[in-house]
Write a protein that holds these residues in place. Structure first.
Motif, short mmCIF file in Angstrom:
data_model
loop_
_atom_site.label_atom_id
_atom_site.label_comp_id
_atom_site.label_asym_id
_atom_site.label_seq_id
_atom_site.Cartn_x
_atom_site.Cartn_y
_atom_site.Cartn_z
N LEU A 191 18.02 3.90 45.10
CA LEU A 191 17.23 3.50 44.27
C LEU A 191 17.57 3.57 42.70
N GLU A 192 17.53 2.71 42.06
CA GLU A 192 17.99 2.62 40.66
C GLU A 192 16.85 2.06 39.87
N TRP A 193 16.62 2.96 38.78
CA TRP A 193 15.61 2.43 37.75
C TRP A 193 16.46 1.60 36.73
N MET A 194 15.55 0.42 36.46
CA MET A 194 16.34 -0.52 35.61
C MET A 194 16.09 -0.38 34.19
N GLY A 195 14.61 -0.10 34.26
CA GLY A 195 14.08 0.02 32.90
C GLY A 195 12.49 -0.47 32.89
N GLN A 196 11.70 -0.54 31.53
CA GLN A 196 10.36 -0.74 31.67
C GLN A 196 10.16 -1.65 30.63
N ILE A 197 9.12 -2.23 30.53
CA ILE A 197 8.49 -2.85 29.30
C ILE A 197 6.91 -2.60 29.36
N ASP A 198 6.53 -2.60 28.05
CA ASP A 198 5.39 -2.13 27.67
C ASP A 198 4.64 -3.51 27.47
N PRO A 199 3.58 -4.10 28.20
CA PRO A 199 3.20 -5.61 28.05
C PRO A 199 2.27 -5.75 26.91
N GLU A 200 1.86 -4.36 26.31
CA GLU A 200 1.05 -4.41 25.00
C GLU A 200 1.98 -5.29 23.69
N ASP A 201 3.18 -4.73 23.80
CA ASP A 201 4.03 -5.23 22.59
C ASP A 201 5.28 -5.64 22.98
N GLY A 202 5.58 -6.06 24.22
CA GLY A 202 6.76 -6.35 24.60
C GLY A 202 8.04 -5.46 24.77
#
Length: 113
Positions: A45-56
Protein backbone atom coordinates in the motif's frame (compact mmCIF):
# COMPACT_ATOMS: atom_id res chain seq x y z
CA UNK A 1 -24.14 7.48 4.21
CA UNK A 2 -20.74 8.41 2.88
CA UNK A 3 -20.06 6.95 -0.56
CA UNK A 4 -17.11 7.23 -2.88
CA UNK A 5 -17.54 5.95 -6.42
CA UNK A 6 -14.51 5.76 -8.65
CA UNK A 7 -14.25 5.61 -12.41
CA UNK A 8 -13.69 2.34 -14.20
CA UNK A 9 -10.58 0.30 -14.78
CA UNK A 10 -8.00 1.66 -17.19
CA UNK A 11 -5.51 0.15 -19.63
CA UNK A 12 -2.61 2.32 -20.71
CA UNK A 13 0.61 1.93 -22.65
CA UNK A 14 3.94 2.94 -21.13
CA UNK A 15 4.52 6.67 -21.26
CA UNK A 16 0.82 7.50 -21.31
CA UNK A 17 -1.16 9.19 -18.58
CA UNK A 18 -4.30 8.27 -16.67
CA UNK A 19 -6.95 10.28 -14.87
CA UNK A 20 -9.19 8.67 -12.27
CA UNK A 21 -12.27 10.27 -10.74
CA UNK A 22 -13.78 9.84 -7.31
CA UNK A 23 -17.35 11.04 -6.94
CA UNK A 24 -18.43 11.56 -3.35
CA UNK A 25 -21.71 11.87 -1.48
CA UNK A 26 -23.09 11.79 2.03
CA UNK A 27 -20.95 14.43 3.71
CA UNK A 28 -19.83 18.01 3.28
CA UNK A 29 -17.27 17.79 0.50
CA UNK A 30 -15.07 20.60 1.73
CA UNK A 31 -14.87 19.37 5.32
CA UNK A 32 -12.38 16.55 4.79
CA UNK A 33 -9.18 15.91 2.92
CA UNK A 34 -9.25 13.30 0.18
CA UNK A 35 -6.31 10.94 0.10
CA UNK A 36 -5.14 8.87 -2.81
CA UNK A 37 -3.57 5.49 -2.13
CA UNK A 38 -2.51 2.71 -4.43
CA UNK A 39 -1.94 -0.97 -3.88
CA UNK A 40 -0.04 -3.54 -5.84
CA UNK A 41 1.25 -6.92 -4.66
CA UNK A 42 4.88 -5.96 -5.15
CA UNK A 43 4.92 -2.56 -3.42
CA UNK A 44 2.08 -3.01 -0.98
CA UNK A 45 0.00 0.00 0.00
CA UNK A 46 1.43 3.38 -1.05
CA UNK A 47 0.09 6.73 0.03
CA UNK A 48 0.28 9.08 -2.92
CA UNK A 49 -0.86 12.27 -1.23
CA UNK A 50 -3.93 14.31 -0.42
CA UNK A 51 -5.98 17.30 -1.44
CA UNK A 52 -7.98 19.74 0.62
CA UNK A 53 -11.17 20.28 -1.39
CA UNK A 54 -11.83 23.52 0.45
CA UNK A 55 -8.95 25.40 -1.11
CA UNK A 56 -7.38 22.91 -3.51
CA UNK A 57 -4.12 22.74 -1.60
CA UNK A 58 -2.23 19.51 -2.14
CA UNK A 59 0.44 17.40 -0.57
CA UNK A 60 2.25 14.82 -2.64
CA UNK A 61 4.39 11.93 -1.54
CA UNK A 62 7.95 12.56 -2.66
CA UNK A 63 7.94 9.49 -4.86
CA UNK A 64 5.17 10.94 -7.04
CA UNK A 65 6.07 14.61 -7.06
CA UNK A 66 6.26 16.04 -10.55
CA UNK A 67 4.25 13.21 -12.02
CA UNK A 68 0.93 13.38 -10.20
CA UNK A 69 -1.74 16.05 -9.90
CA UNK A 70 -4.76 16.08 -7.62
CA UNK A 71 -7.76 18.24 -8.31
CA UNK A 72 -11.17 18.61 -6.71
CA UNK A 73 -14.39 20.05 -8.10
CA UNK A 74 -16.74 21.15 -5.35
CA UNK A 75 -19.60 21.74 -7.79
CA UNK A 76 -19.66 18.03 -8.67
CA UNK A 77 -18.20 16.75 -5.38
CA UNK A 78 -15.58 14.91 -7.38
CA UNK A 79 -11.87 14.50 -6.87
CA UNK A 80 -9.40 13.50 -9.54
CA UNK A 81 -5.92 12.06 -9.72
CA UNK A 82 -3.87 12.48 -12.87
CA UNK A 83 -0.69 10.44 -13.20
CA UNK A 84 1.57 10.81 -16.20
CA UNK A 85 4.60 9.06 -17.67
CA UNK A 86 3.21 5.67 -16.71
CA UNK A 87 5.45 2.65 -16.45
CA UNK A 88 4.84 -0.97 -15.57
CA UNK A 89 5.59 -0.08 -11.95
CA UNK A 90 2.45 2.07 -11.89
CA UNK A 91 0.18 -0.91 -12.46
CA UNK A 92 -1.91 -1.05 -9.31
CA UNK A 93 -5.34 -0.55 -7.81
CA UNK A 94 -5.87 3.12 -7.02
CA UNK A 95 -8.14 4.25 -4.20
CA UNK A 96 -9.54 7.53 -2.99
CA UNK A 97 -10.38 7.86 0.67
CA UNK A 98 -12.04 10.41 2.92
CA UNK A 99 -10.40 10.82 6.27
CA UNK A 100 -8.82 7.41 5.53
CA UNK A 101 -12.06 6.03 6.86
CA UNK A 102 -14.28 5.85 3.82
CA UNK A 103 -12.88 4.35 0.65
CA UNK A 104 -13.76 4.13 -2.99
CA UNK A 105 -14.11 0.74 -4.62
CA UNK A 106 -10.74 1.00 -6.35
CA UNK A 107 -9.69 1.49 -9.96
CA UNK A 108 -7.37 -1.02 -11.58
CA UNK A 109 -4.74 0.57 -13.78
CA UNK A 110 -2.92 -1.79 -16.12
CA UNK A 111 0.16 -0.59 -17.99
CA UNK A 112 1.13 -2.74 -20.92
CA UNK A 113 2.53 -2.34 -24.38
Amino acid sequence: EVQLVQSGDELRTPGASVKISCETSGYTFTDYYIDWVRHDPGQGLEWMGQIDPEDGSTKYAQKFQGRVTFTADASTRTAYVHLNSLSAQDAAVYYCAVNLQYWGQGTQVTVSS
